[in-house]
Write a protein that holds these residues in place. Structure first.
Motif, PDB file in Angstrom:
ATOM      1  N   SER A  39       0.806  -1.224   0.000  1.00 18.62           N
ATOM      2  CA  SER A  39       0.000   0.000   0.000  1.00 18.62           C
ATOM      3  C   SER A  39       0.837   1.272   0.000  1.00 18.62           C
ATOM      4  O   SER A  39       0.387   2.317  -0.496  1.00 18.62           O
ATOM      5  CB  SER A  39      -0.930   0.009   1.226  1.00 18.62           C
ATOM      6  N   VAL A  40       2.044   1.219   0.563  1.00 20.28           N
ATOM      7  CA  VAL A  40       2.867   2.427   0.705  1.00 20.28           C
ATOM      8  C   VAL A  40       3.127   3.134  -0.632  1.00 20.28           C
ATOM      9  O   VAL A  40       3.020   4.372  -0.714  1.00 20.28           O
ATOM     10  CB  VAL A  40       4.184   2.089   1.431  1.00 20.28           C
ATOM     11  N   PRO A  41       3.470   2.403  -1.714  1.00 24.92           N
ATOM     12  CA  PRO A  41       3.758   3.116  -2.984  1.00 24.92           C
ATOM     13  C   PRO A  41       2.576   3.898  -3.536  1.00 24.92           C
ATOM     14  O   PRO A  41       2.757   4.793  -4.369  1.00 24.92           O
ATOM     15  CB  PRO A  41       4.154   1.975  -3.937  1.00 24.92           C
ATOM     16  N   LYS A  42       1.354   3.572  -3.102  1.00 21.32           N
ATOM     17  CA  LYS A  42       0.160   4.250  -3.609  1.00 21.32           C
ATOM     18  C   LYS A  42      -0.204   5.485  -2.785  1.00 21.32           C
ATOM     19  O   LYS A  42      -1.147   6.203  -3.128  1.00 21.32           O
ATOM     20  CB  LYS A  42      -1.020   3.276  -3.596  1.00 21.32           C
ATOM     21  N   LEU A  43       0.539   5.736  -1.708  1.00 20.24           N
ATOM     22  CA  LEU A  43       0.207   6.859  -0.828  1.00 20.24           C
ATOM     23  C   LEU A  43       0.688   8.180  -1.401  1.00 20.24           C
ATOM     24  O   LEU A  43       1.668   8.246  -2.160  1.00 20.24           O
ATOM     25  CB  LEU A  43       0.849   6.642   0.547  1.00 20.24           C
ATOM     26  N   LYS A  44       0.015   9.240  -0.989  1.00 24.53           N
ATOM     27  CA  LYS A  44       0.478  10.587  -1.293  1.00 24.53           C
ATOM     28  C   LYS A  44       1.596  10.950  -0.317  1.00 24.53           C
ATOM     29  O   LYS A  44       1.744  10.308   0.731  1.00 24.53           O
ATOM     30  CB  LYS A  44      -0.690  11.559  -1.194  1.00 24.53           C
ATOM     31  N   PRO A  45       2.384  11.970  -0.611  1.00 28.04           N
ATOM     32  CA  PRO A  45       3.564  12.274   0.227  1.00 28.04           C
ATOM     33  C   PRO A  45       3.247  12.490   1.706  1.00 28.04           C
ATOM     34  O   PRO A  45       4.094  12.217   2.555  1.00 28.04           O
ATOM     35  CB  PRO A  45       4.121  13.552  -0.418  1.00 28.04           C
ATOM     36  N   TYR A  46       2.068  13.010   2.022  1.00 26.75           N
ATOM     37  CA  TYR A  46       1.740  13.314   3.413  1.00 26.75           C
ATOM     38  C   TYR A  46       0.975  12.180   4.097  1.00 26.75           C
ATOM     39  O   TYR A  46       0.535  12.332   5.231  1.00 26.75           O
ATOM     40  CB  TYR A  46       0.895  14.597   3.472  1.00 26.75           C
ATOM     41  N   GLN A  47       0.806  11.034   3.421  1.00 28.02           N
ATOM     42  CA  GLN A  47       0.020   9.942   3.974  1.00 28.02           C
ATOM     43  C   GLN A  47       0.899   8.810   4.514  1.00 28.02           C
ATOM     44  O   GLN A  47       2.056   8.664   4.110  1.00 28.02           O
ATOM     45  CB  GLN A  47      -0.930   9.381   2.903  1.00 28.02           C
ATOM     46  N   GLU A  48       0.309   8.011   5.419  1.00 28.53           N
ATOM     47  CA  GLU A  48       0.996   6.860   5.993  1.00 28.53           C
ATOM     48  C   GLU A  48       0.000   5.724   6.204  1.00 28.53           C
ATOM     49  O   GLU A  48      -1.198   5.952   6.395  1.00 28.53           O
ATOM     50  CB  GLU A  48       1.627   7.208   7.349  1.00 28.53           C
ATOM     51  N   VAL A  49       0.522   4.509   6.197  1.00 29.32           N
ATOM     52  CA  VAL A  49      -0.231   3.364   6.687  1.00 29.32           C
ATOM     53  C   VAL A  49      -0.132   3.399   8.204  1.00 29.32           C
ATOM     54  O   VAL A  49       0.958   3.569   8.760  1.00 29.32           O
ATOM     55  CB  VAL A  49       0.350   2.038   6.160  1.00 29.32           C
ATOM     56  N   LEU A  50      -1.259   3.262   8.897  1.00 29.40           N
ATOM     57  CA  LEU A  50      -1.270   3.323  10.360  1.00 29.40           C
ATOM     58  C   LEU A  50      -1.424   1.917  10.928  1.00 29.40           C
ATOM     59  O   LEU A  50      -2.432   1.252  10.689  1.00 29.40           O
ATOM     60  CB  LEU A  50      -2.411   4.218  10.851  1.00 29.40           C
ATOM     61  N   PHE A  51      -0.417   1.473  11.648  1.00 30.94           N
ATOM     62  CA  PHE A  51      -0.469   0.190  12.352  1.00 30.94           C
ATOM     63  C   PHE A  51      -0.802   0.457  13.813  1.00 30.94           C
ATOM     64  O   PHE A  51      -0.044   1.135  14.511  1.00 30.94           O
ATOM     65  CB  PHE A  51       0.871  -0.542  12.238  1.00 30.94           C
ATOM     66  N   LEU A  52      -1.941  -0.049  14.271  1.00 29.23           N
ATOM     67  CA  LEU A  52      -2.390   0.167  15.645  1.00 29.23           C
ATOM     68  C   LEU A  52      -2.400  -1.163  16.396  1.00 29.23           C
ATOM     69  O   LEU A  52      -3.064  -2.110  15.976  1.00 29.23           O
ATOM     70  CB  LEU A  52      -3.800   0.768  15.670  1.00 29.23           C
ATOM     71  N   SER A  53      -1.687  -1.228  17.494  1.00 29.22           N
ATOM     72  CA  SER A  53      -1.671  -2.439  18.307  1.00 29.22           C
ATOM     73  C   SER A  53      -2.272  -2.143  19.672  1.00 29.22           C
ATOM     74  O   SER A  53      -2.343  -0.986  20.097  1.00 29.22           O
ATOM     75  CB  SER A  53      -0.243  -2.958  18.482  1.00 29.22           C
ATOM     76  N   HIS A  54      -2.689  -3.192  20.338  1.00 24.10           N
ATOM     77  CA  HIS A  54      -3.192  -3.014  21.689  1.00 24.10           C
ATOM     78  C   HIS A  54      -2.047  -2.935  22.691  1.00 24.10           C
ATOM     79  O   HIS A  54      -2.170  -2.308  23.734  1.00 24.10           O
ATOM     80  CB  HIS A  54      -4.140  -4.157  22.075  1.00 24.10           C
ATOM     81  N   THR A  55      -0.922  -3.575  22.367  1.00 22.12           N
ATOM     82  CA  THR A  55       0.205  -3.640  23.304  1.00 22.12           C
ATOM     83  C   THR A  55       1.474  -3.105  22.660  1.00 22.12           C
ATOM     84  O   THR A  55       1.623  -3.111  21.429  1.00 22.12           O
ATOM     85  CB  THR A  55       0.461  -5.086  23.767  1.00 22.12           C
TER      86      THR A  55
END
Length: 487
Positions: A39-55
Motif C-alpha cells: 500500500s505504501v507506494p500508492k500513498l500521497k507524500p503526506y500519507q501513511e499506513v497506520l499500524f495500531l496495536s493493543h500492546t
C-alpha cells in the motif's frame, strides 16, 4: 499462510472494514507487513499506513518485522491504540480540561486511559471533520490484536472507516485474555456484521512443524472444551509430573531442578499466572532469569515518593532503599540489616560505601548515589538483580533535579522501557508475554487453581502454549491437576 489470491485481493481492496480471524503463529504479522508494503507506494507524500496495536509488544514485533524485510519503513506509522488516542486529543486538551502537553501523570490514576479513550472516541463521533482529517492522513489502518480492543478503541477505528480509511482488523477470540476489563467486549462482538476472512497456517513453527501441529490440535480442543491429552505429546513437548502444591511451586525442588537443567537455553521464558510468582522464581540466582517488566516502573515511583517525603530522615531513606533492592531481586539478609541500621562498623567495603552515602545525604541524590554504589558492589552485597529496568531507571536519575522533573524523567523511562526488548531469559506473567515468542516456553504449574475449566482459563493456556517456537515444558502436579489437560 493459507490465503487465496481472491482473499488477499479483498484485503488489499476498497472495502471499508474487513476482519481477519488469525490464530497465533498463522502469519498475521507477515500478512500485515505484506499489505503495508503493497500500500505504501500508492500513498500521497503526506500519507501513511497506520499500524495500531493493543500492546507495546505487538507494536515492537511489527517494527522489527518491517525493518527486517530489507525495505524502507517510511510511510508506515506504528502506534499503540492508547498512544493514538492521546495524539487525537492532544490538540484539544485545553477544551477537555486536560493538561498540556497531554501525557499520563505519575502515578497513573486507575481510569486515566479509560477517560482518554472515551474522549477520543467522542471527538471522532461528534466532529467528523477531525475524523476525516485523520482518515486522509491514514488511508489504511491495520488494527492488530483487536480482540483486546475496548469499545472506545473500536469506535475510533470504525469512525475512521466511515469517513474514508480502509480498516483491517486482525484478531483471535482464543487470545482474548484481558477479560478483567468490562469495556473489552471480545472478538465475536467486535466482528458482528463485518466480513471476515480466516487465516490459518503455522508461520511461527515453520522450523518446528511437529510443535505447530500439536499446538494447533490443542487449540481446537481448548475451543471445544475438551482436555488436551499429554500422554501422546511429541518429543518437543516435555511433560513433567511432580508433587507439591501451587502455594509452593516457586520453591518446589522438582520445578527448580527442571529449570536448572534449562540454564543453558538462550531463549526461554517461564510463564506464571501471577506477577508475584514470576518475581519469586526469578529471585533464584542459579536460574539466571530476569523479570519481564514491560514498562512498569511503579517500584521507582514508590521509592522516589517515599524519599521525597522523608528528606533528612536517614534511617527511613535507608529502609526505603533496602525495600527497593529486595523488590528488584533478592538481597542478603545481613546486608539488608546493616544498611537499614546504617551500621558501618560491621560492614564490608561495598556495603560500607552504600552506608557512607546514606549517612552523608538523606535526600533523593543520596538515594541515587547509593543505588549506583549498590549496583557496583552487587556481588559483595549478595544482591541478585532480577528487575534490571527498574534499577537502571533509578540509577540513571540526575543528581540535581526537582520533583516535577523526576516525574517527567520516570515517564520518559517508562516509554524507553516499552521500547526495550524483553530479556532473552525471563520469568513473566502470561499477560505480559502476549505478543512475544521464545524458542522454549515453560509452563511451570498446570493445576486446577491456575487453569480451571472456564473459557478465560482456556484462552490463557492457549496464549501460553503458543508463545513457544521450538519447545515446550509443561509441569503438571500429581494432585489437583488442571482439567484442561489429561495425563
Amino acid at each position: 499462510m493459507t490465503l487465496s489470491d481472491e482473499e488477499f485481493g479483498r484485503i488489499l481492496g476498497d472495502s471499508p472494514v474487513i476482519a481477519v480471524d488469525a490464530p497465533a503463529g498463522a502469519g498475521k504479522t507477515h500478512l500485515a507487513c505484506t499489505v503495508a508494503f503493497a500500500s505504501v507506494p500508492k500513498l500521497k507524500p503526506y500519507q501513511e499506513v497506520l499500524f495500531l496495536s493493543h500492546t507495546n509488544a505487538a507494536r515492537d514485533v511489527f517494527r522489527r518485522r518491517v525493518s527486517g524485510e530489507g525495505r524502507a519503513s517510511s510511510g508506515i506509522a506504528l502506534k499503540t491504540l492508547d498512544t493514538f488516542c492521546i495524539d487525537v486529543l492532544s490538540p484539544y486538551a485545553d477544551l477537555w480540561g486536560l493538561p498540556t502537553p497531554l501525557r499520563p501523570p505519575t502515578p497513573i490514576p486507575r481510569d486515566w486511559f479509560l477517560d482518554v479513550r472515551r474522549k477520543a472516541a467522542t471527538l471522532f463521533e461528534r466532529r467528523l471533520e477531525i475524523a476525516r482529517a485523520a482518515a486522509h492522513r491514514y488511508p489504511l489502518v491495520l488494527a492488530d490484536e483487536h480482540q483486546d480492543a475496548s469499545i472506545h478503541h473500536n469506535s475510533i477505528i470504525q469512525s475512521l472507516a466511515r469517513v474514508g480509511s480502509r480498516v483491517r482488523m486482525f484478531g483471535d477470540a482464543l487470545q482474548a485474555i484481558l477479560t478483567f476489563d468490562p469495556t473489552i467486549p471480545g472478538w465475536d462482538h467486535l466482528t458482528e456484521g463485518i466480513a471476515t476472512i480466516e487465516l490459518s497456517g503455522a508461520w511461527r513453527w515453520r522450523d518446528a512443524p511437529e510443535l505447530g501441529e500439536w499446538i494447533s490440535a490443542a487449540r481446537a480442543l481448548l475451543k471445544a472444551g475438551v482436555a488436551i491429552p499429554l500422554s501422546n505429546a511429541p518429543v518437543c513437548v516435555d511433560v513433567m509430573s511432580v508433587l507439591g502444591t501451587r502455594q509452593s511451586w516457586t520453591q518446589n525442588a522438582d520445578v527448580l531442578k527442571v529449570l536448572r537443567r534449562l540454564r543453558g537455553e538462550e531463549s526461554l521464558i517461564v510463564l506464571s499466572r501471577r506477577n508475584d510468582e514470576a518475581k519469586a522464581i526469578a529471585r533464584h540466582p542459579e536460574l539466571d532469569l530476569a523479570v519481564n517488566e514491560g514498562s512498569d516502573q511503579s517500584a521507582v515511583e514508590q521509592v522516589v515518593a517515599e524519599v521525597v517525603s522523608a528528606i533528612g530522615d536517614h534511617r527511613t531513606i535507608a529502609g526505603s532503599l533496602v525495600d527497593f533492592m529486595i523488590g528488584c531481586g533478592s538481597l542478603d539478609p545481613q546486608s539488608a540489616q546493616l544498611i537499614k541500621a546504617l551500621d558501618r562498623g560491621n560492614a564490608e567495603h561495598g556495603t560500607a560505601e552504600v552506608i557512607d552515602i546514606l549517612r552523608a545525604r538523606a535526600d533523593l541524590p543520596g538515594l541515587v548515589l547509593a543505588v549506583r554504589a549498590a549496583r557496583r558492589h552487587a556481588s559483595q552485597l549478595g544482591w541478585t538483580i532480577s528487575h534490571p529496568m527498574s534499577l537502571n531507571t533509578l540509577a540513571a536519575l540526575p543528581l540535581s533535579v526537582g520533583v516535577d522533573e523526576v516525574r517527567e524523567l520516570i515517564f520518559q523511562a517508562q516509554r524507553a522501557a516499552a521500547e526495550t526488548a524483553v530479556p532473552s531469559r525471563c520469568a513473566s506473567t502470561i499477560h505480559k508475554a502476549k505478543g512475544r515468542e521464545f524458542d522454549h516456553v515453560v509452563v511451570p504449574w498446570l493445576d486446577a487453581s491456575t487453569f480451571g475449566p472456564d473459557i478465560k482459563d482456556r484462552q490463557l493456556l492457549y496464549v501460553a502454549l503458543s508463545r513457544a517456537r521450538r519447545r515446550l515444558t509443561l509441569v503438571v502436579p500429581a494432585q489437583n491437576r488442571s482439567p484442561l489437560v489429561s495425563v
